[in-house]
Design an enzyme around this catalytic site. Structure first.
Site, short mmCIF file in Angstrom:
data_model
loop_
_atom_site.label_atom_id
_atom_site.label_comp_id
_atom_site.label_asym_id
_atom_site.label_seq_id
_atom_site.Cartn_x
_atom_site.Cartn_y
_atom_site.Cartn_z
N TYR A 133 0.83 -1.21 0.00
CA TYR A 133 0.00 0.00 0.00
C TYR A 133 0.87 1.26 0.00
O TYR A 133 1.88 1.34 0.71
CB TYR A 133 -0.97 0.01 1.19
N LEU A 149 -17.78 0.35 -0.82
CA LEU A 149 -18.55 1.43 -1.46
C LEU A 149 -18.06 1.61 -2.90
O LEU A 149 -18.12 2.72 -3.46
CB LEU A 149 -18.41 2.72 -0.65
N GLY A 163 -15.53 4.34 -4.07
CA GLY A 163 -15.98 5.72 -4.28
C GLY A 163 -16.80 5.89 -5.55
O GLY A 163 -17.45 6.92 -5.74
N PHE A 197 -20.37 7.20 -5.52
CA PHE A 197 -20.67 8.63 -5.31
C PHE A 197 -20.35 9.45 -6.55
O PHE A 197 -20.91 10.52 -6.74
CB PHE A 197 -19.91 9.14 -4.09
P1 NAP Z 1 -14.31 2.18 -0.29
O1 NAP Z 1 -14.77 2.59 1.08
O2 NAP Z 1 -15.25 1.46 -1.16
O3 NAP Z 1 -13.82 3.45 -1.09
C1 NAP Z 1 -13.13 4.50 -0.47
C2 NAP Z 1 -13.21 5.69 -1.39
O4 NAP Z 1 -14.57 6.11 -1.43
C3 NAP Z 1 -12.40 6.86 -0.91
O5 NAP Z 1 -11.86 7.53 -2.04
C4 NAP Z 1 -13.42 7.71 -0.20
O6 NAP Z 1 -13.09 9.09 -0.27
C5 NAP Z 1 -14.67 7.45 -0.99
N1 NAP Z 1 -15.83 7.54 -0.09
C6 NAP Z 1 -16.11 6.78 0.96
N2 NAP Z 1 -17.27 7.16 1.53
C7 NAP Z 1 -17.71 8.19 0.80
C8 NAP Z 1 -18.87 9.01 0.88
N3 NAP Z 1 -19.76 8.85 1.84
N4 NAP Z 1 -19.02 9.97 -0.05
C9 NAP Z 1 -18.12 10.15 -1.02
N5 NAP Z 1 -16.97 9.41 -1.15
C10 NAP Z 1 -16.79 8.44 -0.24
O7 NAP Z 1 -13.04 1.29 -0.04
P2 NAP Z 1 -11.58 1.18 -0.73
O8 NAP Z 1 -10.74 2.30 -0.23
O9 NAP Z 1 -11.68 0.98 -2.18
O10 NAP Z 1 -11.12 -0.18 -0.08
C11 NAP Z 1 -11.17 -0.32 1.36
C12 NAP Z 1 -10.00 -1.11 1.85
O11 NAP Z 1 -10.05 -2.42 1.30
C13 NAP Z 1 -8.61 -0.59 1.46
O12 NAP Z 1 -8.16 0.46 2.29
C14 NAP Z 1 -7.79 -1.83 1.64
O13 NAP Z 1 -7.48 -1.99 3.03
C15 NAP Z 1 -8.74 -2.94 1.23
N6 NAP Z 1 -8.49 -3.41 -0.15
C16 NAP Z 1 -8.11 -4.69 -0.35
C17 NAP Z 1 -7.89 -5.19 -1.62
C18 NAP Z 1 -7.47 -6.61 -1.79
O14 NAP Z 1 -7.15 -7.02 -2.93
N7 NAP Z 1 -7.45 -7.40 -0.74
C19 NAP Z 1 -8.08 -4.37 -2.74
C20 NAP Z 1 -8.50 -3.05 -2.53
C21 NAP Z 1 -8.71 -2.58 -1.24
P3 NAP Z 1 -12.54 9.88 1.04
O15 NAP Z 1 -11.25 9.25 1.37
O16 NAP Z 1 -12.45 11.28 0.55
O17 NAP Z 1 -13.57 9.70 2.11
#
Ligand code: NAP
Length: 303
Positions: free
Chosen positions: A56, A215, A218, A221
């Site tokens: 990461y 989510l 993002g 949204f």
């Molecule tokens: P996510 O929660 O689906 O997406 C996060 C993104 O959505 C951020 O850019 C965030 O912006 C935005 N967001 C969240 N809530 C929002 C809202 N209410 N309104 C507008 N925008 C919003 O999750 P993700 O970051 O893609 O993944 C989560 C975690 O999963 C990662 O941190 C990682 O630990 C894990 N992951 C694992 C793998 C794997 O292969 N195992 C792959 C990908 C991710 P802001 O930051 O501005 O709030």
């Protein structure tokens, strides 16, 4: 409201029902002090589990987190730290890598975990996941490496990420401990695990899957695709029926309603959004509400 905890498996890690993922930590522009404040608020809310991976932030996020932890070592045992290994990125931080590839060899797993421990300023990981299935995985060798990490106390539990049921079964067949989770992409935008046997396997084995990008990273949204727009409209409607819940809360409640005990990994560093997510914990959708969101995602009624 407090986030409860759950066991990923009967003999597995107890973690919080919502997890914070730090894939995007390097983008959050937090100082160590900011990060410690953030962690304290998460802990106050009952969110105790943090999801890392070696890669990461182009191999920088574990180090950023470890710097903060070093300033307050007492925090370590109040958290469950997850990390992953098995992907090798082409990066200026790993100049020896010529092409992005996977590596589940004993040598790479052990080196990667030692490095994660050093970066995080801890002497154990609560859970180590193999990040992606590796077509060259030698199940005997990989299992032996995982067992040796458990025996040495460097890792408490092991699991996988993005594995198909048969890939999971293969590795599990060589281990004398359970793989306690499969961390997979699941959300209102990504329905595959409901249909391809992944969630069936989780229920059969009674392991709680972890949902990455709950989510849609993002995309929900931004609504640049018709599918996201349809889903968003449906989430708004269901949120109104539930007394004024936000779209993100309904999308999380949709995952939490599923009987496999899906554990969403929140990807935001924004505490208001984390707090809102906590408000989804006790929300139960009716079947009709759940299927309205499903149909908004697929664009059609179920057959
Ligand atoms: P996510 O929660 O689906 O997406 C996060 C993104 O959505 C951020 O850019 C965030 O912006 C935005 N967001 C969240 N809530 C929002 C809202 N209410 N309104 C507008 N925008 C919003 O999750 P993700 O970051 O893609 O993944 C989560 C975690 O999963 C990662 O941190 C990682 O630990 C894990 N992951 C694992 C793998 C794997 O292969 N195992 C792959 C990908 C991710 P802001 O930051 O501005 O709030």
């Amino acid at each position: 409201m407090q986030v409860p905890s759950l066991s990923l498996h009967a003999q597995g890690l107890r973690c919080s029902r919502l997890v914070v993922g730090v894939w995007r930590l390097a983008e959050w522009q937090m100082t160590s002090e900011d990060l410690l404040d953030f962690l304290h608020t998460c802990l106050d809310l009952g969110i105790t589990t943090i999801d890392h991976a070696d890669i990461y932030g182009d191999y920088t996020c574990e180090g950023l987190f470890g710097e903060a932890l070093q300033k307050e070592p007492g925090l370590r045992d109040r958290l469950q730290l997850i990390s992953k290994c098995g992907i090798k990125l082409v990066s200026s931080n790993r100049s020896q890598h010529q092409i992005k590839h996977y590596d589940t060899s004993r040598a790479h797993i052990l080196t990667s975990v030692n490095n994660s421990l050093q970066q995080l300023h801890t002497d154990y990981l609560d859970l180590l996941l193999l990040h992606r299935p590796d077509p060259l995985m030698d199940a005997d060798e990989t299992a032996e490496a995982l067992m040796s990490l458990i025996q040495s106390g460097k890792v408490r539990y092991v699991g996988v990420s993005n594995f198909t049921p048969s890939q999971y079964d293969l590795l599990a067949s060589r281990l004398s401990v359970p793989l306690v989770t499969n961390q997979i992409e699941i959300s209102v935008l990504h329905l595959d695990p409901f249909l391809d046997g992944t969630l069936d396997q989780c229920q059969r084995l009674r392991i709680a899957p972890m949902a990455w990008s709950p989510l849609g990273g993002g995309a929900l949204f931004q609504r640049s695709e018709a599918q996201a727009q349809r889903i968003y409209t449906s989430l708004t409607k269901v949120g109104q029926e539930l007394g004024g819940l936000r779209e993100d809360q309904v999308a999380l409640a949709w995952l939490l309603t599923h009987p496999a005990n899906i554990v969403p990994i929140l990807g935001t560093g924004n505490l208001d959004r984390i707090q809102a997510a906590v408000g989804a914990i006790d929300v139960k959708l009716t079947r009709e509400q759940w299927f309205r969101i499903w149909s908004a995602s697929t664009g059609t009624d179920v057959p």
